[in-house]
Structure formats: structure tokens, C-alpha cells
Design a protein around this motif. Structure first.
Motif, PDB file in Angstrom:
ATOM      1  N   SER A 273      -0.462  -4.123  -5.611  1.00  0.00           N
ATOM      2  CA  SER A 273      -0.099  -2.887  -5.127  1.00  0.00           C
ATOM      3  C   SER A 273      -1.366  -1.749  -5.097  1.00  0.00           C
TER       4      SER A 273
ATOM      5  N   SER B 230       0.910  -1.332   0.062  1.00  0.00           N
ATOM      6  CA  SER B 230      -0.136   0.114   0.128  1.00  0.00           C
ATOM      7  C   SER B 230       0.902   1.373  -0.062  1.00  0.00           C
ATOM      8  N   ASN B 231       0.518   2.129  -0.996  1.00  0.00           N
ATOM      9  CA  ASN B 231       1.629   3.394  -1.027  1.00  0.00           C
ATOM     10  C   ASN B 231       0.529   4.611  -0.911  1.00  0.00           C
ATOM     11  N   THR B 232       0.921   5.474  -0.152  1.00  0.00           N
ATOM     12  CA  THR B 232       0.245   6.762  -0.158  1.00  0.00           C
ATOM     13  C   THR B 232       1.265   7.893  -0.749  1.00  0.00           C
ATOM     14  N   LEU B 233       0.525   8.590  -1.529  1.00  0.00           N
ATOM     15  CA  LEU B 233       1.591   9.981  -1.918  1.00  0.00           C
ATOM     16  C   LEU B 233       0.786  11.035  -1.378  1.00  0.00           C
TER      17      LEU B 233
ATOM     18  N   LEU C 259       9.655   7.474  -1.264  1.00  0.00           N
ATOM     19  CA  LEU C 259       8.659   6.643  -0.578  1.00  0.00           C
ATOM     20  C   LEU C 259       9.569   5.703   0.480  1.00  0.00           C
TER      21      LEU C 259
ATOM     22  N   ILE D  25      -5.877   2.901  -7.732  1.00  0.00           N
ATOM     23  CA  ILE D  25      -5.332   3.949  -7.340  1.00  0.00           C
ATOM     24  C   ILE D  25      -6.549   4.917  -6.511  1.00  0.00           C
TER      25      ILE D  25
ATOM     26  N   LEU E  90       4.361   3.279  -9.931  1.00  0.00           N
ATOM     27  CA  LEU E  90       4.629   2.542  -8.682  1.00  0.00           C
ATOM     28  C   LEU E  90       4.026   1.064  -8.844  1.00  0.00           C
TER      29      LEU E  90
ATOM     30  N   ALA F 284       1.828   7.266  -9.427  1.00  0.00           N
ATOM     31  CA  ALA F 284       1.198   6.261  -8.830  1.00  0.00           C
ATOM     32  C   ALA F 284       0.858   5.117  -9.748  1.00  0.00           C
TER      33      ALA F 284
ATOM     34  N   ALA G 267      -2.428   2.459  -4.388  1.00  0.00           N
ATOM     35  CA  ALA G 267      -1.808   3.609  -4.250  1.00  0.00           C
ATOM     36  C   ALA G 267      -2.923   4.707  -3.868  1.00  0.00           C
TER      37      ALA G 267
END
Length: 358
Positions: A229, A119-122, A178, A262, A218, A215, A231
Motif C-alpha cells: 500500500s 492507495s490511501n489518502t488522508l 477510511l 508515504i 495503515l 499513515a 499513502a
């Protein structure tokens, strides 16, 4: 005689269709794989939840694993479910409909998903002149609160955040790469100074487009590593686009055509924002602060939803009673949350399945 034979053939065809979706050869063609339109013989009624399968696989001697996301019909995530919220149904070649599989006998469980999911947060911050001159300290406090709310404890490589900022330049500036280290992110926020920007304008639409590209990249990069994943892009601004390099249509097209994993959130401050535009950009959710004193509360409101997105992905595993020779079998997973329910139908191949699954 010919008319009689015709009616007989029609009767047989109707009877075959009424027996479910499984045929004698093990082909499941009536309902698309991964569909929320499950076999009508289960009689679940109207669904209030949507399950979306991200991946599935089997592990000998007999484990079935399904990785999926749960949302309500408005697209809101449904986090916090446990194995007890799910019911498994299987259908084999000898079954007219589906049989319920005991959760205890099948050792059904929600398993850690870190090995296959990131899990990626921008976090994208507007640091144009209006923010730097009047609400920088409040933005710092709100951003730090957001980081503390979203980043899990203890830290793990499956949950990461990066911070970017924009002003009037045609650049999305990297503040912190990141990372899973919340302290590193907080230090980056604390290090923002009022002279960080050289362009007092606001390139909002450019920031939307560039963050969407980041995103997407990624997710593509992690997919190449066999990691599923998601985002979350969180954009803060206190105004409208002033640079006019890109159009509103350019930005919205990028958001609306983005990968389904996303999510887009927007946070607006003050009376100079265009709420309709920000709501369209923040198609997952948006929130607005009337003044800088409300920023912490507003950021926290969005942080809950960002965390909910990350925690609405589930790796559900169970030991199937099907054995080698049974071929391809139908599988339905039903989820319940309060009064809401929903289900998804898929298949698995039991070739090589034996007892002894754990």
C-alpha cells in the motif's frame, strides 16, 4: 614463466568480468536485486526515470509478475504508462548479455493491481478559529472538489480516503473514517459547522506527527494482509503552529523518516503561513493560495499530484520463454515516457516453467 602465468590469470579474470553479470552457476551478485544500475552491456545511457520494485513473484506455468513504481529523478510520479512503454530483457546462463523479449509473444501487459495494492489518502484540515470564521465555505468547496478529483469512478476498495481535522487541541479529530465512498466523504465535509472546534489555537506540528503515525499504521496493517500500500498525507492550514506542544524539528523528523511509500503534500492559505516550513513538511509537493477564492484551484493542483502518485504504481506481467532447468535468470525492465527512460534489474527463478502461459 611465473610472470607469464600471472598475466594469463589476470587476462582470464578481466574477460570473465566483461561478459556480463551472469556466471555459470546462475548466481547474480554483481548488481543488487532491484537496482536501477542495470548491466552496462545494455548501454542504456543516463536514466531520467527511476523504477522501484515493490514486489515480484512467478506463477506457473511461466508467468513473471513485477510490481513497481515509476518516478522521474525529481521524485515526481509518472502515471499513465501502458505495456507499450516497457521493454523486457532477459539473460540466462548461455547469454553474454540480455535478449529482448517480444511484447506480443510474451503477452506482456499492465494488469489490474487492486488485488495486491491499496492507495490511501488522508486529508487533514485546519479547522482553527481563523478558518472557521473567514473561509469555511471556500474550504468546503475546495475539499469537495479534491474528493471528486482523487476518488476514482467507479469506486473500488483499492482507493480509499479518510478525513481528519485539527485545531489547538492535542488531538487529531476523525471526521470520516477510511472509505471508498466519495459521497460519504462529501457528506462529512458538508456537515462541518462553525462551532465544531473548542480550541481556537493551531496544533500544526501535532497534526503532522499524528497523521504520519496513522499513515505508517495503515501501511503496516495492510502489509500483514499481504497487500502493498501507499499513502498520501495532504495537510491544509492557513497559519503557523501556535500550540507549541511539538517542535518543527519533531514534525520534520517524522516526515523525513517515514516509509518511502508515504507522500506528503501541503496546502497553505493566506499571508500568515510559513511557506518554507510547509514546503519542508510537504516534501512531495506543496501549493499556496493567496486568498480564499483561490482555494479550489490550489486544492485541484494538489489533487492531480495525489492521483498521479496512486497511478504511478504498475503491476507488469509477461510470459517468460525460459523453461524448467534454466535456474535463476536476470531480468531488466526498461520504461520509456516521452524522451525519458530508466530501467531496473532483478532476478526470477524459472523452476517448473513450461509452455502454455496466458
Amino acid at each position: 614463466m611465473k610472470i607469464s602465468n600471472l598475466f594469463t590469470m589476470i587476462f582470464i579474470m578481466v574477460a570473465m568480468l566483461a561478459c556480463g553479470t551472469y556466471d555459470d552457476d546462475g548466481n547474480f551478485n554483481s548488481i543488487p536485486d532491484g537496482s536501477n544500475n542495470v548491466d552496462k552491456c545494455l548501454n542504456f545511457g543516463d536514466a531520467q526515470l527511476k523504477l522501484t520494485i515493490q514486489d515480484k513473484y512467478t506463477t506457473l506455468p511461466g508467468k513473471v509478475s513485477v510490481f513497481f513504481k515509476v518516478n522521474d529523478l525529481q521524485g515526481n510520479p509518472v502515471p499513465g504508462l501502458s505495456a507499450g512503454n516497457f521493454t523486457i530483457y532477459e539473460q540466462g546462463r548461455n547469454d553474454d548479455c540480455f535478449n529482448t523479449i517480444s511484447s506480443s509473444e510474451s503477452q506482456a501487459r499492465i494488469s489490474p493491481n487492486a488485488q495486491i495494492f491499496n492507495s490511501n489518502t488522508l486529508l487533514i484540515l485546519d479547522l482553527s478559529n481563523s478558518v472557521l470564521s473567514s473561509s469555511l465555505q471556500e474550504l468546503k468547496e475546495a475539499s469537495i472538489s479534491f474528493i471528486n478529483s482523487v476518488m476514482p469512478e467507479p469506486a473500488g476498495d483499492a482507493f480509499k480516503m479518510a478525513i481528519y481535522w485539527f485545531d489547538g487541541e492535542d488531538t487529531l479529530h476523525l471526521l470520516n473514517e477510511l472509505t471508498s465512498d466519495a459521497n460519504q466523504l462529501i457528506s462529512a465535509i458538508e456537515g462541518i459547522t462553525s462551532d465544531i472546534s473548542n480550541d481556537p489555537s493551531t496544533d500544526l506540528y501535532g497534526a503532522v506527527i499524528k497523521s504520519a503515525d496513522i499513515a505508517e499504521n495503515l501501511i503496516d496493517e495492510q502489509e500483514q494482509q499481504s497487500i502493498i500500500s501507499a499513502a498520501s498525507v495532504v495537510i491544509f492550514t492557513d497559519g503557523t503552529d501556535q500550540a507549541s506542544r511539538y517542535t518543527e524539528n519533531d514534525a520534520l523528523k517524522k516526515v523525513n523518516n517515514a516509509d518511502e511509500n508515504i507522500s506528503y503534500f501541503t496546502i497553505g492559505l493566506g499571508g500568515e503561513i510559513d511557506e518554507e516550513v510547509l514546503e519542508n513538511i510537504g516534501k512531495t509537493s506543496s501549493a499556496f493560495a493567496g486568498n480564499k477564492e483561490e482555494l479550489v484551484t490550489t486544492f485541484n493542483e494538489i489533487s492531480v499530484k495525489v492521483s498521479g502518485q496512486a497511478n504511478s504504481y504498475y503491476l507488469f506481467e509477461y510470459c517468460s520463454p525460459k523453461r524448467d532447468g534454466s535456474g535463476v535468470n536476470n531480468l531488466v525492465i526498461q520504461a520509456r515516457s516521452g524522451t525519458m527512460q530508466g530501467a531496473v534489474q532483478t532476478k526470477f527463478d524459472a523452476t517448473g516453467f513450461t509452455g502454455g502461459c496466458k
